[in-house]
Design a protein around this motif. Structure first.
Motif, PDB file in Angstrom:
ATOM      1  N   ALA A 101       0.303  -3.504   5.718  1.00 55.27           N
ATOM      2  CA  ALA A 101       0.878  -4.898   5.728  1.00 55.27           C
ATOM      3  C   ALA A 101       2.476  -4.246   6.759  1.00 55.27           C
ATOM      4  O   ALA A 101       2.671  -4.746   7.583  1.00 55.27           O
ATOM      5  CB  ALA A 101       0.374  -5.162   4.743  1.00 55.27           C
ATOM      6  N   GLN A 102       2.987  -3.022   6.266  1.00 58.53           N
ATOM      7  CA  GLN A 102       4.249  -2.893   6.215  1.00 58.53           C
ATOM      8  C   GLN A 102       4.481  -2.505   7.658  1.00 58.53           C
ATOM      9  O   GLN A 102       5.170  -1.942   8.683  1.00 58.53           O
ATOM     10  CB  GLN A 102       5.321  -2.930   5.788  1.00 58.53           C
ATOM     11  N   ASN A 103       3.210  -1.580   8.478  1.00 58.71           N
ATOM     12  CA  ASN A 103       2.962  -0.755   9.344  1.00 58.71           C
ATOM     13  C   ASN A 103       4.111   0.017   8.815  1.00 58.71           C
ATOM     14  O   ASN A 103       5.001   0.500  10.179  1.00 58.71           O
ATOM     15  CB  ASN A 103       3.624  -1.602  11.497  1.00 58.71           C
ATOM     16  N   PHE A 104       4.036   0.959   8.036  1.00 59.29           N
ATOM     17  CA  PHE A 104       4.155   2.182   7.694  1.00 59.29           C
ATOM     18  C   PHE A 104       3.580   3.190   7.450  1.00 59.29           C
ATOM     19  O   PHE A 104       2.490   2.953   6.375  1.00 59.29           O
ATOM     20  CB  PHE A 104       5.425   1.564   6.186  1.00 59.29           C
ATOM     21  N   GLN A 105       3.212   3.940   8.038  1.00 53.53           N
ATOM     22  CA  GLN A 105       2.295   5.586   8.243  1.00 53.53           C
ATOM     23  C   GLN A 105       3.279   6.697   7.538  1.00 53.53           C
ATOM     24  O   GLN A 105       4.750   6.852   7.945  1.00 53.53           O
ATOM     25  CB  GLN A 105       2.402   6.242   9.173  1.00 53.53           C
ATOM     26  N   VAL A 106       2.924   6.748   6.423  1.00 50.76           N
ATOM     27  CA  VAL A 106       3.058   7.416   5.866  1.00 50.76           C
ATOM     28  C   VAL A 106       2.464   9.158   5.902  1.00 50.76           C
ATOM     29  O   VAL A 106       1.441   9.661   5.359  1.00 50.76           O
ATOM     30  CB  VAL A 106       2.201   7.264   4.121  1.00 50.76           C
TER      31      VAL A 106
END
Ligand SMILES: NC(=O)c1ccc[n+]([C@@H]2O[C@H](COP(=O)([O-])OP(=O)(O)OC[C@H]3O[C@@H](n4cnc5c(N)ncnc54)[C@H](OP(=O)(O)O)[C@@H]3O)[C@@H](O)[C@H]2O)c1
Length: 263
Positions: free
Chosen positions: A79-84
């Protein structure tokens, strides 16, 4: 910035080793997703690190003893467009007595946080890392994984599992560019022994048995960067592990029966 900017999810980032990982990775210029239950602590750390290093820091308060938490964190990242690309499975706790003596819900919570949650997060985020061809996973185990177990101690079995599954993951994922390391600290100055009520006992140990959190996380990060599947930080811990893991099985059992060791 020492390396390409990546996104790192760190569990147990509100204290101890998790906070030290956040500080180390922030200083290298990586974006952070901080997870633990104590939201105020995470927010304070996030504000400090974002201001000091110009990085993006997401605060994700979550109780990892809840079975839905790994899925929740995956949804939050998407949802936060955070690539882990970096996963630090660090959150953990121990009970100082036999697991038969504490409530069943505490037994389930320990397994959920350190076994099921850790495994599910590795599964959910490891696949994406492999598909993209780059990833780093550190699973925080313990020196206890090499030690004889002691009467009724659940923690040692859990940390042995963490060591074991991390090696299995590394074997499979390394060819895809994903390194997995089991970090196995010995006694480390954090809030761990306060939380489990063993500070008084732990304080009787000699100074040479202890390490500080920044030293331990630096050893773990260097090891995963080099592609080492197991990291035992410090010469004292290496010597202890090498001694205990070579004990004959019967002696391990007899030593364990008499020992009291929680770390
Ligand atoms: N310190 C040592 O001597 C030592 C030695 C060997 C291995 N380890 C391992 O190192 C890891 C980190 O421990 P530490 O020494 O840094 O201890 P710590 O200072 O007590 O930190 C533990 C962290 O885990 C988080 N946590 C605990 N239960 C959680 C839950 N249900 N949901 C989400 N987060 C939770 C805590 O956050 P909240 O309370 O805010 O949720 C805190 O951030 C653990 O896996 C531990 O087993 C520690």
């Amino acid at each position: 910035m020492a390396s390409e900017r990546r996104g790192a999810l760190i569990t147990g980032a509100s204290a101890g080793l998790g906070e030290a990982f956040a500080r180390l990775l922030a200083a290298e210029g990586h974006d952070l997703m901080l997870v633990a239950r104590r939201a105020e602590r995470l927010q304070k750390l996030a504000d400090e690190l974002a201001a000091a290093h110009g990085i993006r820091v997401l605060v994700c308060p979550a109780d990892l003893s809840k079975p839905s938490s790994a899925l929740y964190l995956q949804h939050q990242a998407e949802a936060q467009n955070f690539q882990v690309d970096i996963l630090i499975n660090n959150a953990g706790l121990a009970e100082p007595v036999s697991f038969l003596n504490y409530p069943a819900e505490d037994v389930r919570a320990m397994i959920e946080v350190m076994v099921t949650g850790l495994t599910e997060l590795s599964h959910r985020f490891g696949q994406g890392m492999a598909a993209r061809g780059w990833g780093r996973i550190i699973n925080v185990s313990s020196l206890a994984a090499f030690a004889p177990n002691s009467p009724g101690m659940l923690y040692t079995g859990i940390k042995s599992y963490v060591l074991n599954i991390s090696q299995a993951l590394d074997m499979q994922l390394k060819p895809s560019g994903v390194h997995v390391t089991a970090l196995c600290p010995g006694f480390t100055w954090t809030e761990f022994h306060d939380t489990q009520g063993t500070r008084e006992w732990a304080n009787q140990l000699p100074a040479f048995a202890w390490q500080d959190a920044p030293t331990v996380v630096k050893a773990g990060w260097d090891a995963v960067s080099r592609g080492e599947p197991v990291c035992i930080p410090g010469v004292v811990n290496k010597a202890v592990a090498s001694f205990t893991k070579h004990l004959p099985e019967r002696l391990r059992y007899l030593f364990g029966k008499r020992a009291r060791m929680v770390q």
